[in-house]
Design an enzyme around this catalytic site. Structure first.
Site, PDB file in Angstrom:
ATOM      1  N   LYS A 214       0.836  -1.207   0.000  1.00  0.00           N
ATOM      2  CA  LYS A 214       0.000   0.000   0.000  1.00  0.00           C
ATOM      3  C   LYS A 214       0.872   1.259   0.000  1.00  0.00           C
ATOM      4  O   LYS A 214       0.655   2.208  -0.759  1.00  0.00           O
ATOM      5  CB  LYS A 214      -0.895  -0.026   1.239  1.00  0.00           C
ATOM      6  CG  LYS A 214      -1.537   1.265   1.593  1.00  0.00           C
ATOM      7  CD  LYS A 214      -2.613   1.581   0.606  1.00  0.00           C
ATOM      8  CE  LYS A 214      -3.165   2.966   0.845  1.00  0.00           C
ATOM      9  NZ  LYS A 214      -4.413   3.172   0.174  1.00  0.00           N
ATOM     10  N   CYS A 268      -3.869  10.468   1.613  1.00  0.00           N
ATOM     11  CA  CYS A 268      -3.106   9.258   1.302  1.00  0.00           C
ATOM     12  C   CYS A 268      -1.737   9.561   0.725  1.00  0.00           C
ATOM     13  O   CYS A 268      -0.711   9.295   1.347  1.00  0.00           O
ATOM     14  CB  CYS A 268      -3.916   8.409   0.329  1.00  0.00           C
ATOM     15  SG  CYS A 268      -5.593   8.175   0.896  1.00  0.00           S
TER      16      CYS A 268
HETATM   17  N1  SAJ Z   1      -2.085  14.871  -8.423  1.00  0.00           N
HETATM   18  C1  SAJ Z   1      -1.265  15.691  -9.172  1.00  0.00           C
HETATM   19  N2  SAJ Z   1      -0.887  15.273 -10.422  1.00  0.00           N
HETATM   20  C2  SAJ Z   1      -1.291  14.084 -10.936  1.00  0.00           C
HETATM   21  C3  SAJ Z   1      -2.105  13.240 -10.164  1.00  0.00           C
HETATM   22  C4  SAJ Z   1      -2.491  13.657  -8.900  1.00  0.00           C
HETATM   23  O1  SAJ Z   1      -0.880  16.777  -8.738  1.00  0.00           O
HETATM   24  O2  SAJ Z   1      -0.907  13.794 -12.084  1.00  0.00           O
HETATM   25  C5  SAJ Z   1      -2.479  15.294  -7.073  1.00  0.00           C
HETATM   26  C6  SAJ Z   1      -4.004  15.448  -6.916  1.00  0.00           C
HETATM   27  O3  SAJ Z   1      -4.417  16.714  -7.357  1.00  0.00           O
HETATM   28  C7  SAJ Z   1      -4.140  15.263  -5.428  1.00  0.00           C
HETATM   29  C8  SAJ Z   1      -3.070  14.235  -5.101  1.00  0.00           C
HETATM   30  O4  SAJ Z   1      -2.154  14.259  -6.180  1.00  0.00           O
HETATM   31  O5  SAJ Z   1      -3.859  16.460  -4.735  1.00  0.00           O
HETATM   32  C9  SAJ Z   1      -3.563  12.829  -4.897  1.00  0.00           C
HETATM   33  O6  SAJ Z   1      -4.580  12.524  -5.842  1.00  0.00           O
HETATM   34  P1  SAJ Z   1      -4.714  11.121  -6.579  1.00  0.00           P
HETATM   35  O7  SAJ Z   1      -5.883  11.200  -7.479  1.00  0.00           O
HETATM   36  O8  SAJ Z   1      -3.433  10.745  -7.216  1.00  0.00           O
HETATM   37  O9  SAJ Z   1      -4.888  10.082  -5.410  1.00  0.00           O
HETATM   38  P2  SAJ Z   1      -5.858   9.956  -4.143  1.00  0.00           P
HETATM   39  O10 SAJ Z   1      -5.158  10.499  -2.963  1.00  0.00           O
HETATM   40  O11 SAJ Z   1      -7.218  10.451  -4.420  1.00  0.00           O
HETATM   41  O12 SAJ Z   1      -5.946   8.358  -4.068  1.00  0.00           O
HETATM   42  C10 SAJ Z   1      -4.752   7.599  -3.940  1.00  0.00           C
HETATM   43  C11 SAJ Z   1      -4.807   6.439  -4.949  1.00  0.00           C
HETATM   44  N3  SAJ Z   1      -3.509   5.801  -5.015  1.00  0.00           N
HETATM   45  C12 SAJ Z   1      -2.895   5.577  -6.202  1.00  0.00           C
HETATM   46  O13 SAJ Z   1      -3.360   5.930  -7.265  1.00  0.00           O
HETATM   47  C13 SAJ Z   1      -1.584   4.847  -6.144  1.00  0.00           C
HETATM   48  C14 SAJ Z   1      -5.873   5.453  -4.532  1.00  0.00           C
HETATM   49  O14 SAJ Z   1      -5.851   4.306  -5.375  1.00  0.00           O
HETATM   50  C15 SAJ Z   1      -5.664   5.021  -3.078  1.00  0.00           C
HETATM   51  O15 SAJ Z   1      -6.682   4.137  -2.636  1.00  0.00           O
HETATM   52  C16 SAJ Z   1      -5.735   6.273  -2.217  1.00  0.00           C
HETATM   53  O16 SAJ Z   1      -4.662   7.140  -2.616  1.00  0.00           O
HETATM   54  C17 SAJ Z   1      -5.585   5.868  -0.769  1.00  0.00           C
HETATM   55  O17 SAJ Z   1      -6.616   5.816  -0.073  1.00  0.00           O
HETATM   56  O18 SAJ Z   1      -4.475   5.528  -0.353  1.00  0.00           O
END
Ligand code: SAJ
Length: 421
Positions: A214, A268
């Site tokens: 994770k 996360c």
């Molecule tokens: N973000 C960026 N650039 C990107 C992608 C995301 O700046 O290209 C930022 C988003 O705006 C946000 C943050 O990253 O602020 C996180 O967003 P996210 O959509 O990447 O992830 P979370 O936090 O919503 O969900 C993540 C997911 N993990 C992965 O994709 C590896 C999800 O599958 C997990 O279940 C979740 O964390 C968790 O609960 O751990």
């Protein structure tokens, strides 16, 4: 053991993960007790309503409550299996396991021989074994597993949640699961629980590997976002459009650069990599640096706003900043660890400009902004942009895509998500 062995399941923690899991299990005919320490959450769910924003969740929850298969409570109840989905915050360089520990202690009196406990909360490696030791001290009448080869009365497994907010109900069913039992039999039993509603693969391993898996997934994403964020700083210095650059580079079959933004938020990705740094500080060098790069990005955005304000022609009128979005990412109402909120709060603290905030996914501003005399909130993006000198796009929410380029003419535009470029 088949799925038939799990007719009653108790889910501890009714947040972004626990509530969808409880509702989906109930929708498959399992009798579910959902436990939360917040009376308001318990009351809301027992009314068939929900306290979070997640597509389709309200209908599934309401149906389960109506059928009498989901009941929320302040206290755990006897069950065949217990699923722990409570938060693990991170304070002062350390994972705070208070809620996990409290959940384990609260279910201890209800344990019976043959029960299964599944921990889904994000945890540092070794936590599941630690929970087993805690339970063993509380229930000396039952045998708990400590390693392969044990023949426990109560089985324990770690199975991290991996669903993406905004897509929870789909991903809960479709995603593969990593199931780490303290023994192989613990894994086998936990597999039977997930077989009730998962269409993805149910992959088994040991508890420590599952815990680390994770953390690895979220650290991987954090490091890759840090790469994009670093690139945005480099491109800004070199006069290159980072969004065009990334789109072109991603045309290569083996390149997939993520998107820069105002920083990384949510409970996360902005948190979990620290668990690895805490566990192996000497070795986790890229992981630590990535966290630092992403954490530094809001400050860089604020410097851009400062520069835009300084570039205004001299006038007696206070500058007006349209601040678009507060959530940690697009199309959700979640403000946890949000860099957008952090930036808006800092702008409000400056006190020398007016801030017009548009966050279409929340009803009320958080107190940190609501109490500031510099801040007003408007529901409509066009209204926010109207008289603004600086338009600061912090979240790529869908409604913001409709802004016409002509509306931005003559304004300083800071588009941290590349939505309008
Ligand atoms: N973000 C960026 N650039 C990107 C992608 C995301 O700046 O290209 C930022 C988003 O705006 C946000 C943050 O990253 O602020 C996180 O967003 P996210 O959509 O990447 O992830 P979370 O936090 O919503 O969900 C993540 C997911 N993990 C992965 O994709 C590896 C999800 O599958 C997990 O279940 C979740 O964390 C968790 O609960 O751990």
């Amino acid at each position: 053991m088949t799925a038939i062995g799990f007719q009653r399941i108790c889910v501890l923690g009714l947040g972004y993960i626990g509530l969808p899991t409880a509702s989906v299990l109930a929708s498959r005919g399992v009798s579910v007790t959902g436990v939360d320490v917040r009376q308001s959450v318990v009351d809301t769910i027992n009314r068939g309503a929900i306290h979070i924003l997640e597509p389709e969740l309200e209908a599934v929850t309401a149906h389960a409550v109506r059928l009498g298969l989901l009941r929320a409570s302040l206290q755990p109840a006897a069950a065949d299996a217990f699923i722990v989905a409570v938060p693990t915050p991170f304070h002062d360089g350390k994972a705070d396991l208070t809620y996990v520990d409290a959940a384990a202690r609260s279910l201890a009196p209800h344990l019976q021989k043959g029960n299964l406990i599944i921990v889904e909360s994000t945890c540092p490696p070794g936590t599941t074994e630690e929970i087993s030791r805690t339970l063993a001290s509380l229930r000396p009448d039952l045998a708990f597993p400590q390693g392969e080869g044990d023949l426990p009365d109560v089985h324990i497994a770690y199975c991290p949640e991996r669903v993406l907010p905004g897509r929870v109900l789909t991903e809960l069913v479709e995603n593969n699961r990593v199931i780490g039992g303290i023994t192989a039999e613990c894994s086998r039993r936990a597999q039977a629980v997930y077989a009730i509603f998962c269409k993805g693969k149910l992959l088994t391993t040991n508890a420590r590997t599952a815990e680390m898996c994770k953390l690895t997934e979220n650290a991987f994403r954090d490091v890759n976002i840090a790469f994009a964020n670093e690139l945005s700083l480099v491109c800004d210095r070199l006069g290159v459009n980072v969004w065009e650059l990334i789109a072109l580079a991603n045309g290569h079959p083996r390149v997939n650069v993520l998107q820069p933004g105002p920083g990384v938020g949510g409970h996360c990705i902005a948190v979990d990599p620290w668990f690895i740094v805490e566990a192996a500080p000497e070795e986790a060098r890229i992981i630590r640096t990535a966290r630092e790069i992403n954490d530094a990005k809001p400050r860089w955005v604020l410097d851009k706003v400062r520069a835009a304000l300084a570039a205004r022609s001299p006038t007696a009128v206070r500058a007006r900043i349209a601040c678009l979005g507060l959530a940690f990412k697009a199309n959700v109402d979640d403000l946890r660890e949000s860099p957008a909120l952090q930036i808006a709060e800092e702008l409000a603290r400056w006190g020398d400009c007016d801030l017009v905030v548009c966050e279409p996914f929340i009803k009320e501003l958080p107190p940190s902004l609501a109490e500031s005399s510099c801040v007003t909130s408007v529901p409509n993006v066009n209204e926010a942009i109207g008289d603004a000198d600086v338009v600061l796009l912090l979240v790529n929410h869908k409604p913001f895509a409709e802004v016409q380029r002509s509306q931005l003419a003559g304004k300083a535009v800071i588009d941290t998500r590349g939505m309008w470029t």
